[in-house]
Design an enzyme around this catalytic site. Structure first.
Site, short mmCIF file in Angstrom:
data_model
loop_
_atom_site.label_atom_id
_atom_site.label_comp_id
_atom_site.label_asym_id
_atom_site.label_seq_id
_atom_site.Cartn_x
_atom_site.Cartn_y
_atom_site.Cartn_z
CG HIS A 187 -0.74 -4.31 7.96
ND1 HIS A 187 -1.87 -3.69 7.51
CD2 HIS A 187 -1.09 -4.29 9.37
CE1 HIS A 187 -2.64 -3.06 8.31
NE2 HIS A 187 -2.17 -3.50 9.51
N GLY A 188 1.28 -3.69 4.13
CA GLY A 188 1.59 -2.47 3.15
C GLY A 188 0.51 -2.28 2.06
#
Length: 210
Positions: A187-188
């Site tokens: 998700h980064g």
């Protein structure tokens, strides 16, 4: 390959936030329409597995966020090309990981798959000679029409490779074939917007819409 300047990167805050998580991965599962893909693979004389594996890489190549990787020192890089690290079965019902270089020419890609299939079958090694993060981790579970899936994870290892799983192809109604696909991403590096774009692009490529 290009190194990203995190200090000026528009994802800086998102990257730093999600990189703190013990589990920064999230994912979705959906049904892919395989009707036209089956026809096109047959017309081209290509195995359906090779066909959808190639199109899944092609879709990832088309979306920049899928080409981001986090290096062990924390640097973020943008890859030029994404290859496949697919699980390939042996006759003794074990599997080995593979390294299949991406090529825009599906005929060239097919030959690479065939070479890796033979290498895995003739070996008891788990990992391929080339073992890098410039890949998507790809696994086929052709015996199950799943609705969700989880992955084994070594949390102390800073992984950032997208993980895609393909399930059983089934005929939902006369002449219509579907396959479940599960996609997990860091998700980064990748958000829901990018997952939705991947979903659309993958289907377009399967259907022959270049």
């Amino acid at each position: 390959m290009k190194k990203i300047d995190i200090t000026t990167w528009k994802r800086k805050k998102h990257f730093e936030f999600f990189s703190q998580f013990e589990e920064p991965y999230f994912g979705i599962t959906w049904q892919v329409d395989m009707t036209l893909a089956k026809q096109r693979a047959k017309e081209q004389g290509i195995s359906l597995f090779v066909y959808y594996l190639h199109k899944s890489l092609e879709a990832a190549m088309a979306i920049e966020n899928f080409r981001y990787r986090i290096r062990p020192n924390g640097d973020v890089v943008l890859l030029d090309t994404i290859s496949a690290s697919a699980t390939l079965m042996r006759d003794n019902e074990t599997f080995g990981f593979s390294y299949i270089p991406y090529d825009t020419d599906i005929t060239v890609f097919t030959k690479s798959v065939e070479r890796e299939v033979e290498r895995v079958k003739e070996s008891d090694e788990l990992f391929p000679p080339i073992n890098t993060d410039d890949v998507m981790h790809c696994s086929a579970i052709p015996w199950m029409d799943f609705t969700a899936i989880t992955h084994s994870r070594l949390f102390k290892a800073k992984d950032s490779v997208p993980k895609i799983s393909y399930g059983q192809i089934t005929q939902k109604e006369p002449g219509v074939y579907t396959m479940p696909v599960a996609l997990y991403v860091h998700h980064g590096l990748i958000d829901g917007l990018h997952l939705s774009r991947y979903k659309i692009k993958f289907q377009e490529l399967l259907d022959g819409k270049e």
